[in-house]
Motif scaffolding. Structure first.
Motif, PDB file in Angstrom:
ATOM      1  N   GLY A  45       0.846  -1.194   0.000  1.00  0.00           N
ATOM      2  CA  GLY A  45       0.000   0.000   0.000  1.00  0.00           C
ATOM      3  C   GLY A  45       0.874   1.233   0.000  1.00  0.00           C
ATOM      4  O   GLY A  45       1.908   1.281   0.671  1.00  0.00           O
ATOM      5  N   SER A  46       0.458   2.258  -0.735  1.00  0.00           N
ATOM      6  CA  SER A  46       1.326   3.418  -0.935  1.00  0.00           C
ATOM      7  C   SER A  46       0.583   4.731  -0.796  1.00  0.00           C
ATOM      8  O   SER A  46      -0.645   4.813  -0.957  1.00  0.00           O
ATOM      9  CB  SER A  46       1.972   3.343  -2.321  1.00  0.00           C
ATOM     10  N   TRP A  47       1.365   5.775  -0.568  1.00  0.00           N
ATOM     11  CA  TRP A  47       0.838   7.143  -0.536  1.00  0.00           C
ATOM     12  C   TRP A  47       0.476   7.633  -1.939  1.00  0.00           C
ATOM     13  O   TRP A  47      -0.096   8.729  -2.075  1.00  0.00           O
ATOM     14  CB  TRP A  47       1.849   8.077   0.119  1.00  0.00           C
ATOM     15  N   ASP A  48       0.786   6.877  -2.983  1.00  0.00           N
ATOM     16  CA  ASP A  48       0.359   7.268  -4.337  1.00  0.00           C
ATOM     17  C   ASP A  48      -1.056   6.791  -4.654  1.00  0.00           C
ATOM     18  O   ASP A  48      -1.496   6.848  -5.799  1.00  0.00           O
ATOM     19  CB  ASP A  48       1.353   6.776  -5.393  1.00  0.00           C
ATOM     20  N   SER A  49      -1.768   6.319  -3.619  1.00  0.00           N
ATOM     21  CA  SER A  49      -3.175   5.891  -3.702  1.00  0.00           C
ATOM     22  C   SER A  49      -3.355   4.502  -4.314  1.00  0.00           C
ATOM     23  O   SER A  49      -4.487   4.115  -4.629  1.00  0.00           O
ATOM     24  CB  SER A  49      -4.035   6.903  -4.496  1.00  0.00           C
ATOM     25  N   SER A  50      -2.289   3.750  -4.462  1.00  0.00           N
ATOM     26  CA  SER A  50      -2.398   2.426  -5.077  1.00  0.00           C
ATOM     27  C   SER A  50      -2.172   1.313  -4.059  1.00  0.00           C
ATOM     28  O   SER A  50      -1.524   1.493  -3.031  1.00  0.00           O
ATOM     29  CB  SER A  50      -1.376   2.266  -6.210  1.00  0.00           C
ATOM     30  N   ILE A  51      -2.760   0.164  -4.390  1.00  0.00           N
ATOM     31  CA  ILE A  51      -2.441  -1.088  -3.704  1.00  0.00           C
ATOM     32  C   ILE A  51      -1.941  -2.018  -4.803  1.00  0.00           C
ATOM     33  O   ILE A  51      -2.602  -2.180  -5.833  1.00  0.00           O
ATOM     34  CB  ILE A  51      -3.668  -1.654  -2.944  1.00  0.00           C
ATOM     35  N   ASP A  82      -7.485 -14.802  -2.407  1.00  0.00           N
ATOM     36  CA  ASP A  82      -8.115 -14.459  -3.677  1.00  0.00           C
ATOM     37  C   ASP A  82      -8.760 -13.076  -3.639  1.00  0.00           C
ATOM     38  O   ASP A  82      -9.214 -12.560  -4.654  1.00  0.00           O
ATOM     39  CB  ASP A  82      -9.153 -15.508  -4.076  1.00  0.00           C
ATOM     40  N   GLN A  83      -8.776 -12.477  -2.460  1.00  0.00           N
ATOM     41  CA  GLN A  83      -9.320 -11.135  -2.285  1.00  0.00           C
ATOM     42  C   GLN A  83      -8.370 -10.297  -1.442  1.00  0.00           C
ATOM     43  O   GLN A  83      -7.605 -10.834  -0.630  1.00  0.00           O
ATOM     44  CB  GLN A  83     -10.692 -11.191  -1.602  1.00  0.00           C
ATOM     45  N   VAL A  84      -8.454  -8.987  -1.639  1.00  0.00           N
ATOM     46  CA  VAL A  84      -7.645  -8.026  -0.890  1.00  0.00           C
ATOM     47  C   VAL A  84      -8.594  -6.996  -0.293  1.00  0.00           C
ATOM     48  O   VAL A  84      -9.555  -6.564  -0.948  1.00  0.00           O
ATOM     49  CB  VAL A  84      -6.615  -7.346  -1.816  1.00  0.00           C
ATOM     50  N   PHE A  85      -8.310  -6.587   0.937  1.00  0.00           N
ATOM     51  CA  PHE A  85      -9.084  -5.550   1.618  1.00  0.00           C
ATOM     52  C   PHE A  85      -8.138  -4.391   1.927  1.00  0.00           C
ATOM     53  O   PHE A  85      -7.029  -4.617   2.421  1.00  0.00           O
ATOM     54  CB  PHE A  85      -9.700  -6.094   2.905  1.00  0.00           C
ATOM     55  N   SER A  86      -8.578  -3.165   1.653  1.00  0.00           N
ATOM     56  CA  SER A  86      -7.675  -2.026   1.833  1.00  0.00           C
ATOM     57  C   SER A  86      -8.443  -0.774   2.224  1.00  0.00           C
ATOM     58  O   SER A  86      -9.625  -0.605   1.892  1.00  0.00           O
ATOM     59  CB  SER A  86      -6.869  -1.773   0.555  1.00  0.00           C
ATOM     60  N   GLY A  87      -7.759   0.110   2.938  1.00  0.00           N
ATOM     61  CA  GLY A  87      -8.349   1.371   3.368  1.00  0.00           C
ATOM     62  C   GLY A  87      -7.279   2.410   3.602  1.00  0.00           C
ATOM     63  O   GLY A  87      -6.092   2.085   3.704  1.00  0.00           O
ATOM     64  N   GLY A  88      -7.701   3.670   3.690  1.00  0.00           N
ATOM     65  CA  GLY A  88      -6.716   4.729   3.891  1.00  0.00           C
ATOM     66  C   GLY A  88      -7.370   6.081   4.044  1.00  0.00           C
ATOM     67  O   GLY A  88      -8.442   6.229   4.649  1.00  0.00           O
ATOM     68  N   LEU A  89      -6.755   7.090   3.435  1.00  0.00           N
ATOM     69  CA  LEU A  89      -7.174   8.467   3.638  1.00  0.00           C
ATOM     70  C   LEU A  89      -8.543   8.766   3.031  1.00  0.00           C
ATOM     71  O   LEU A  89      -9.202   9.725   3.439  1.00  0.00           O
ATOM     72  CB  LEU A  89      -6.139   9.431   3.040  1.00  0.00           C
ATOM     73  N   ASP A  90      -9.007   7.959   2.059  1.00  0.00           N
ATOM     74  CA  ASP A  90     -10.322   8.235   1.472  1.00  0.00           C
ATOM     75  C   ASP A  90     -11.472   7.697   2.324  1.00  0.00           C
ATOM     76  O   ASP A  90     -12.640   7.838   1.945  1.00  0.00           O
ATOM     77  CB  ASP A  90     -10.405   7.719   0.034  1.00  0.00           C
ATOM     78  N   THR A  91     -11.146   7.053   3.453  1.00  0.00           N
ATOM     79  CA  THR A  91     -12.084   6.595   4.499  1.00  0.00           C
ATOM     80  C   THR A  91     -12.889   5.350   4.129  1.00  0.00           C
ATOM     81  O   THR A  91     -13.643   4.846   4.942  1.00  0.00           O
ATOM     82  CB  THR A  91     -13.086   7.706   4.939  1.00  0.00           C
ATOM     83  N   TRP A  92     -12.731   4.810   2.926  1.00  0.00           N
ATOM     84  CA  TRP A  92     -13.497   3.648   2.492  1.00  0.00           C
ATOM     85  C   TRP A  92     -12.715   2.358   2.701  1.00  0.00           C
ATOM     86  O   TRP A  92     -11.512   2.313   2.429  1.00  0.00           O
ATOM     87  CB  TRP A  92     -13.843   3.734   1.010  1.00  0.00           C
ATOM     88  N   LEU A  93     -13.404   1.314   3.133  1.00  0.00           N
ATOM     89  CA  LEU A  93     -12.841  -0.033   3.116  1.00  0.00           C
ATOM     90  C   LEU A  93     -13.309  -0.714   1.838  1.00  0.00           C
ATOM     91  O   LEU A  93     -14.515  -0.877   1.618  1.00  0.00           O
ATOM     92  CB  LEU A  93     -13.296  -0.850   4.328  1.00  0.00           C
ATOM     93  N   ARG A  94     -12.354  -1.100   1.001  1.00  0.00           N
ATOM     94  CA  ARG A  94     -12.676  -1.762  -0.263  1.00  0.00           C
ATOM     95  C   ARG A  94     -12.267  -3.235  -0.228  1.00  0.00           C
ATOM     96  O   ARG A  94     -11.264  -3.588   0.386  1.00  0.00           O
ATOM     97  CB  ARG A  94     -11.966  -1.080  -1.429  1.00  0.00           C
ATOM     98  N   MET A  95     -13.040  -4.054  -0.929  1.00  0.00           N
ATOM     99  CA  MET A  95     -12.695  -5.455  -1.161  1.00  0.00           C
ATOM    100  C   MET A  95     -12.440  -5.628  -2.653  1.00  0.00           C
ATOM    101  O   MET A  95     -13.301  -5.329  -3.475  1.00  0.00           O
ATOM    102  CB  MET A  95     -13.842  -6.376  -0.711  1.00  0.00           C
ATOM    103  N   TRP A  96     -11.237  -6.093  -2.981  1.00  0.00           N
ATOM    104  CA  TRP A  96     -10.844  -6.275  -4.379  1.00  0.00           C
ATOM    105  C   TRP A  96     -10.807  -7.760  -4.710  1.00  0.00           C
ATOM    106  O   TRP A  96     -10.276  -8.556  -3.937  1.00  0.00           O
ATOM    107  CB  TRP A  96      -9.467  -5.681  -4.626  1.00  0.00           C
ATOM    108  N   ASP A  97     -11.335  -8.120  -5.868  1.00  0.00           N
ATOM    109  CA  ASP A  97     -11.176  -9.472  -6.390  1.00  0.00           C
ATOM    110  C   ASP A  97      -9.921  -9.497  -7.250  1.00  0.00           C
ATOM    111  O   ASP A  97      -9.830  -8.768  -8.252  1.00  0.00           O
ATOM    112  CB  ASP A  97     -12.391  -9.871  -7.222  1.00  0.00           C
TER     113      ASP A  97
END
Length: 333
Positions: A33-39, A69-84
């Motif tokens: 996870g990075s400060w460039d907004s990417s995972i 098979d899935q990734v969960f991530s969150g940060g400064l945008d306040t959202w928890l996302r689940m990625w396939d």
């Protein structure tokens, strides 16, 4: 790679490293996870980026599902996302009112736990239609979290620490104050389940235990690290991350001095210090077998604007180091 060998990943984020997480299934798959907004997902053995997902702001925390098979991530945008990972599609599982600082998966409850600067810890069940199932108020902003078994440790502002049984989050099982005098910068639970380590912005690490009996509490201690004497002046650097080895239970620490060190916390001895990296080391993580150590290096703003103008400050690096006997306690070597 052989023992002690190190590679630098070829495709890296455009801004600083915020977190490193290894797959629970594939020993060569690394999440960054990075400060460039990417995972980003890497195959470290092939030195290849396998996937990239984008948030709307910096990613501060991430984790895998148990099957990876899935990734969960969150940060400064306040959202928890689940990625396939295969399809690249995502679903928003929940959100906080302020940035998410920590994301972890509890295999005990099959839920995702998020901690936030909004002073809450939230539980999310990705199997449910409404994934955010509960939110628990905390006395301060949540900076870091880690878990071992059913024990969750929450490190907050004001040097406050809460310990929960993740199966019953209604009330902490313990509330304590960090034994370090300054802000908590890093947290890691012992794989044995006996306790945890904390690190501060003031170049110290504390080793603490869950068992509150006097005999066990007498074992807790703190030590100085990530300090340098240059021209007679003492320089004290923040300890940015901690990671326990999954097999030998030794402790890796990294700091804004560009150093990664390995410690035997039971004998209070440093086992190894790696050569200095080109900038601050922001994150470290052992893979599931303990055969590899990921090291994230990027400018951490400890030297302010003046440091940002230095030629090396814009360089971002992710190293993967083969690990061998340097993490084995001397009593077992």
């Amino acid at each position: 790679m052989g023992e002690g060998k190190e590679i630098e990943l070829e495709t890296v984020p455009a801004d600083g490293i915020a977190c490193l997480v290894w797959s629970p299934v594939h020993e060569d798959h690394l999440l960054v996870g990075s400060w460039d907004s990417s995972i980003r997902l890497y195959d470290a053995q092939a030195n290849q980026q396998r996937a990239k997902f984008d948030h709307k702001a910096a990613v501060l925390g991430a984790c895998f599902s148990p099957k990876a098979d899935q990734v969960f991530s969150g940060g400064l945008d306040t959202w928890l996302r689940m990625w396939d990972i295969q399809s690249g599609e995502f679903r928003v599982l929940g959100m906080h009112s302020r940035p998410i600082s920590s994301v972890l998966y509890s295999t005990e409850t099959n839920t995702i736990v998020t901690g936030s600067w909004d002073s809450t810890v939230a539980i999310h069940d990705p199997r449910a239609q409404e994934a955010k199932v509960a939110s628990y108020n905390q006395p301060e902003r949540v900076y870091h979290m880690d878990a071992v078994g059913h024990t969750l440790v929450v490190a907050m502002g004001g040097r406050q620490i809460s310990v929960y049984d993740i199966r019953n989050m209604g009330k902490p099982t313990q509330e304590r104050e960090s034994s370090l005098r300054f802000m908590t910068r890093a947290l890691a639970c012992m794989p044995s389940g006996e306790g945890f380590a904390l690190a501060s912005i003031e170049g110290r690490v504390a080793v603490e235990y869950f068992d509150m009996s006097p005999a066990i509490q007498a074992k807790k201690y703190a030590f100085k690290c990530h300090r340098q004497t240059v021209d007679g002046m003492d320089h004290v650097w923040p300890v940015n991350a901690l990671a326990f080895h999954p097999v030998h239970h030794t402790l890796a620490s990294c700091g804004s001095d560009g150093i990664v060190a390995i410690w035997d916390h039971t004998t209070k001895k440093r086992l190894r210090q790696f050569p200095s990296y080109h900038s601050a080391v922001n994150a470290v993580a052992f893979n599931k077998t303990g055969s590899k150590l990921a090291i994230g290096v990027s400018y951490g703003w400890d030297k302010g604007q003046e440091g940002a103008r230095q030629p090396e400050s814009s360089r971002v690096s992710i190293y993967v180091r083969e690990i061998g006997k340097e993490v084995v306690p001397k009593s077992k070597a």
